[in-house]
Design a protein around this motif. Structure first.
Motif, PDB file in Angstrom:
ATOM      1  N   GLN A   1      18.920  28.900  -0.300  1.00 51.18           N
ATOM      2  CA  GLN A   1      19.383  27.533  -0.099  1.00 51.18           C
ATOM      3  C   GLN A   1      19.072  26.651  -1.314  1.00 51.18           C
ATOM      4  O   GLN A   1      18.329  27.046  -2.221  1.00 51.18           O
ATOM      5  CB  GLN A   1      18.727  26.937   1.154  1.00 51.18           C
ATOM      6  CG  GLN A   1      18.896  27.783   2.406  1.00 51.18           C
ATOM      7  CD  GLN A   1      20.342  28.146   2.683  1.00 51.18           C
ATOM      8  OE1 GLN A   1      21.204  27.266   2.777  1.00 51.18           O
ATOM      9  NE2 GLN A   1      20.632  29.438   2.816  1.00 51.18           N
ATOM     10  N   ASN A   2      19.620  25.430  -1.304  1.00 47.34           N
ATOM     11  CA  ASN A   2      19.327  24.501  -2.396  1.00 47.34           C
ATOM     12  C   ASN A   2      17.890  24.008  -2.309  1.00 47.34           C
ATOM     13  O   ASN A   2      17.195  24.230  -1.308  1.00 47.34           O
ATOM     14  CB  ASN A   2      20.323  23.326  -2.400  1.00 47.34           C
ATOM     15  CG  ASN A   2      20.243  22.477  -1.136  1.00 47.34           C
ATOM     16  OD1 ASN A   2      19.168  22.078  -0.700  1.00 47.34           O
ATOM     17  ND2 ASN A   2      21.392  22.175  -0.550  1.00 47.34           N
ATOM     18  N   ASP A   3      17.431  23.336  -3.358  1.00 45.10           N
ATOM     19  CA  ASP A   3      16.028  22.924  -3.442  1.00 45.10           C
ATOM     20  C   ASP A   3      15.615  21.984  -2.316  1.00 45.10           C
ATOM     21  O   ASP A   3      14.472  22.026  -1.847  1.00 45.10           O
ATOM     22  CB  ASP A   3      15.754  22.244  -4.789  1.00 45.10           C
ATOM     23  CG  ASP A   3      15.781  23.236  -5.946  1.00 45.10           C
ATOM     24  OD1 ASP A   3      15.689  24.457  -5.683  1.00 45.10           O
ATOM     25  OD2 ASP A   3      15.897  22.798  -7.108  1.00 45.10           O
ATOM     26  N   LEU A   4      16.525  21.135  -1.858  1.00 42.82           N
ATOM     27  CA  LEU A   4      16.195  20.194  -0.790  1.00 42.82           C
ATOM     28  C   LEU A   4      15.883  20.931   0.510  1.00 42.82           C
ATOM     29  O   LEU A   4      14.892  20.648   1.182  1.00 42.82           O
ATOM     30  CB  LEU A   4      17.361  19.223  -0.559  1.00 42.82           C
ATOM     31  CG  LEU A   4      17.726  18.267  -1.687  1.00 42.82           C
ATOM     32  CD1 LEU A   4      18.860  17.355  -1.245  1.00 42.82           C
ATOM     33  CD2 LEU A   4      16.531  17.446  -2.115  1.00 42.82           C
ATOM     34  N   VAL A   5      16.753  21.869   0.869  1.00 42.50           N
ATOM     35  CA  VAL A   5      16.567  22.618   2.116  1.00 42.50           C
ATOM     36  C   VAL A   5      15.299  23.470   2.046  1.00 42.50           C
ATOM     37  O   VAL A   5      14.518  23.536   3.001  1.00 42.50           O
ATOM     38  CB  VAL A   5      17.799  23.487   2.421  1.00 42.50           C
ATOM     39  CG1 VAL A   5      17.542  24.397   3.620  1.00 42.50           C
ATOM     40  CG2 VAL A   5      19.020  22.602   2.679  1.00 42.50           C
ATOM     41  N   LYS A   6      15.074  24.112   0.906  1.00 39.65           N
ATOM     42  CA  LYS A   6      13.861  24.922   0.747  1.00 39.65           C
ATOM     43  C   LYS A   6      12.614  24.055   0.866  1.00 39.65           C
ATOM     44  O   LYS A   6      11.622  24.453   1.487  1.00 39.65           O
ATOM     45  CB  LYS A   6      13.883  25.647  -0.602  1.00 39.65           C
ATOM     46  CG  LYS A   6      14.850  26.828  -0.635  1.00 39.65           C
ATOM     47  CD  LYS A   6      14.678  27.695  -1.874  1.00 39.65           C
ATOM     48  CE  LYS A   6      15.268  27.066  -3.093  1.00 39.65           C
ATOM     49  NZ  LYS A   6      15.306  27.989  -4.245  1.00 39.65           N
ATOM     50  N   ALA A   7      12.660  22.841   0.300  1.00 37.81           N
ATOM     51  CA  ALA A   7      11.515  21.934   0.377  1.00 37.81           C
ATOM     52  C   ALA A   7      11.258  21.488   1.814  1.00 37.81           C
ATOM     53  O   ALA A   7      10.101  21.337   2.237  1.00 37.81           O
ATOM     54  CB  ALA A   7      11.745  20.718  -0.518  1.00 37.81           C
ATOM     55  N   LEU A   8      12.325  21.298   2.583  1.00 36.74           N
ATOM     56  CA  LEU A   8      12.169  20.894   3.988  1.00 36.74           C
ATOM     57  C   LEU A   8      11.477  21.993   4.789  1.00 36.74           C
ATOM     58  O   LEU A   8      10.568  21.716   5.591  1.00 36.74           O
ATOM     59  CB  LEU A   8      13.540  20.582   4.593  1.00 36.74           C
ATOM     60  CG  LEU A   8      13.534  20.062   6.035  1.00 36.74           C
ATOM     61  CD1 LEU A   8      12.860  18.704   6.111  1.00 36.74           C
ATOM     62  CD2 LEU A   8      14.964  19.973   6.577  1.00 36.74           C
ATOM     63  N   PHE A   9      11.863  23.236   4.570  1.00 36.12           N
ATOM     64  CA  PHE A   9      11.217  24.347   5.284  1.00 36.12           C
ATOM     65  C   PHE A   9       9.774  24.536   4.808  1.00 36.12           C
ATOM     66  O   PHE A   9       8.887  24.876   5.606  1.00 36.12           O
ATOM     67  CB  PHE A   9      12.017  25.638   5.108  1.00 36.12           C
ATOM     68  CG  PHE A   9      13.181  25.761   6.056  1.00 36.12           C
ATOM     69  CD1 PHE A   9      12.995  26.204   7.353  1.00 36.12           C
ATOM     70  CD2 PHE A   9      14.465  25.421   5.647  1.00 36.12           C
ATOM     71  CE1 PHE A   9      14.063  26.314   8.234  1.00 36.12           C
ATOM     72  CE2 PHE A   9      15.548  25.518   6.518  1.00 36.12           C
ATOM     73  CZ  PHE A   9      15.348  25.968   7.816  1.00 36.12           C
ATOM     74  N   ASP A  10       9.520  24.309   3.521  1.00 39.65           N
ATOM     75  CA  ASP A  10       8.144  24.377   3.013  1.00 39.65           C
ATOM     76  C   ASP A  10       7.279  23.329   3.702  1.00 39.65           C
ATOM     77  O   ASP A  10       6.117  23.582   4.042  1.00 39.65           O
ATOM     78  CB  ASP A  10       8.120  24.154   1.496  1.00 39.65           C
ATOM     79  CG  ASP A  10       8.602  25.372   0.725  1.00 39.65           C
ATOM     80  OD1 ASP A  10       8.621  26.476   1.303  1.00 39.65           O
ATOM     81  OD2 ASP A  10       8.962  25.222  -0.460  1.00 39.65           O
ATOM     82  N   TYR A  11       7.842  22.143   3.903  1.00 41.07           N
ATOM     83  CA  TYR A  11       7.102  21.077   4.582  1.00 41.07           C
ATOM     84  C   TYR A  11       6.763  21.486   6.018  1.00 41.07           C
ATOM     85  O   TYR A  11       5.639  21.268   6.491  1.00 41.07           O
ATOM     86  CB  TYR A  11       7.924  19.785   4.591  1.00 41.07           C
ATOM     87  CG  TYR A  11       7.296  18.689   5.421  1.00 41.07           C
ATOM     88  CD1 TYR A  11       6.177  17.997   4.960  1.00 41.07           C
ATOM     89  CD2 TYR A  11       7.806  18.363   6.681  1.00 41.07           C
ATOM     90  CE1 TYR A  11       5.585  17.017   5.739  1.00 41.07           C
ATOM     91  CE2 TYR A  11       7.221  17.379   7.452  1.00 41.07           C
ATOM     92  CZ  TYR A  11       6.114  16.704   6.980  1.00 41.07           C
ATOM     93  OH  TYR A  11       5.522  15.741   7.751  1.00 41.07           O
ATOM     94  N   LEU A  12       7.720  22.094   6.705  1.00 43.46           N
ATOM     95  CA  LEU A  12       7.472  22.522   8.085  1.00 43.46           C
ATOM     96  C   LEU A  12       6.354  23.561   8.178  1.00 43.46           C
ATOM     97  O   LEU A  12       5.631  23.621   9.170  1.00 43.46           O
ATOM     98  CB  LEU A  12       8.747  23.103   8.689  1.00 43.46           C
ATOM     99  CG  LEU A  12       9.683  22.120   9.384  1.00 43.46           C
ATOM    100  CD1 LEU A  12      10.977  22.800   9.776  1.00 43.46           C
ATOM    101  CD2 LEU A  12       9.013  21.502  10.606  1.00 43.46           C
ATOM    102  N   LYS A  13       6.203  24.381   7.138  1.00 45.55           N
ATOM    103  CA  LYS A  13       5.171  25.417   7.130  1.00 45.55           C
ATOM    104  C   LYS A  13       3.794  24.866   6.780  1.00 45.55           C
ATOM    105  O   LYS A  13       2.779  25.538   6.989  1.00 45.55           O
ATOM    106  CB  LYS A  13       5.543  26.519   6.140  1.00 45.55           C
ATOM    107  CG  LYS A  13       6.778  27.315   6.547  1.00 45.55           C
ATOM    108  CD  LYS A  13       7.162  28.319   5.466  1.00 45.55           C
ATOM    109  CE  LYS A  13       8.439  29.062   5.826  1.00 45.55           C
ATOM    110  NZ  LYS A  13       8.864  29.989   4.744  1.00 45.55           N
ATOM    111  N   SER A  14       3.748  23.652   6.241  1.00 47.80           N
ATOM    112  CA  SER A  14       2.478  23.052   5.838  1.00 47.80           C
ATOM    113  C   SER A  14       1.690  22.592   7.061  1.00 47.80           C
ATOM    114  O   SER A  14       2.224  22.519   8.177  1.00 47.80           O
ATOM    115  CB  SER A  14       2.724  21.858   4.911  1.00 47.80           C
ATOM    116  OG  SER A  14       3.306  20.774   5.639  1.00 47.80           O
TER     117      SER A  14
END
Length: 299
Positions: A270-283
């Motif tokens: 996915q694009n950087d925005l979507v990847k960052a959103l999923f990274d946030y959910l894992k935090s």
């Protein structure tokens, strides 16, 4: 002789002066070079630091109405951390959300159920981000407080039609549910094994509509996402077990389903925005957000 001596002394003094000038220039040049290198390094570091996490753009999420509270909370928290990002959620039902994802009009398709094989074959990838319980609710005046799984199955398949058959008042049961394509309906019917067998009096298009209908209708029963429960309805126990996060996590409460944020292809694609959103959910902060809206983390 004297003239010759003066000439020699003059040449010696000139040599010393020249050497001094060369040494002085060399020292000065070295200091300036070091300073410029240091300044250049600092400038580069600042640019790198400024670019890190500097996200800009829009993330479109379309899908489940049951995920509205969660999706809104996630969007607001992520936008607060990333002011340059806009998270735009729409709530039109799980199936419509996956259809939008596959069709290319959504970055993320929200579904409050597992993905179907046909959806996966079309390119949708199932990313389970939380677990939700399905609560069974009645109007406040209903005297029945607990149901067996078999009782619930018979109510929704039309075999039990009056509350007196379950120890309640002589009141017809008004069966309320969600529209076809709803993730909540799909999960509910699948868990009970009554797909295409339900006898609904009302099929409504949102979780909020189910809550309102049940609260206002004598004898009504409905199913809603656990995180929207309030004191306008009675939440029944099932097999004597309350619909709580702890009981769902332990497996004691049998009505639960996944919250899926589907992507077209793996998250890594996915694009950087979507990847960052999923990274946030894992935090840790993301996990706390999941719990704050009454859901269960998947880790």
């Amino acid at each position: 002789m004297k003239r010759k001596m003066k000439q020699i002394l003059g040449m010696m003094l000139l040599g010393v002066f020249a050497a001094t000038m060369v040494t002085g220039c060399g020292t000065s040049t070295g200091e300036n070079s070091d300073t410029k290198t240091e300044q250049k390094t600092k400038t580069t570091d600042n640019n790198v630091t400024g670019d890190t996490g500097n996200l800009n753009g829009t993330i479109t999420m379309i899908g489940s109405t049951s995920m509205e509270k969660f999706a809104n909370a996630l969007g607001e928290a992520f936008m607060e951390k990333n002011p340059g990002v806009t998270v735009s959620p729409e709530f039109v039902g799980s199936s419509a959300g996956i259809e939008a994802l596959v069709g290319g009009t959504a970055d993320i398709g929200n579904a409050s159920r597992n993905l179907e094989d046909s959806e996966k074959e079309a390119g949708a990838v199932e990313n389970i981000v939380a677990i939700d319980g399905i609560a069974i609710v009645t109007d406040e005046d209903n005297k029945v407080k607990d149901l067996k799984k078999d009782d619930l199955t018979k109510i929704y398949s039309g075999e039990i039609t009056n509350w007196k058959e379950l120890g309640g008042d002589d009141t017809p049961i008004v069966v309320v549910g969600r529209e076809a394509g709803s993730g909540t309906r799909g999960a509910f019917e699948e868990i009970l094994g009554i797909e295409d067998k339900c006898k609904y009096a009302n099929e409504l298009d949102s979780t909020g509509a189910v809550m309102a209908k049940v609260a206002a209708t004598k004898g009504a029963i409905g199913y809603v996402s656990l995180d929207v429960l309030d004191d306008t309805v009675n939440a029944l126990t099932l097999e004597g077990v309350e619909p709580t996060a702890e009981n769902i996590k332990s497996g004691d409460y049998f009505l639960s389903r996944p919250f899926v944020m589907a992507t077209k292809g793996e998250i890594s694609e996915q694009n950087d925005l979507v990847k960052a959103l999923f990274d946030y959910l894992k935090s840790e902060e993301g996990k706390q957000l999941v719990e704050s809206v009454g859901l269960i983390t998947v880790d």
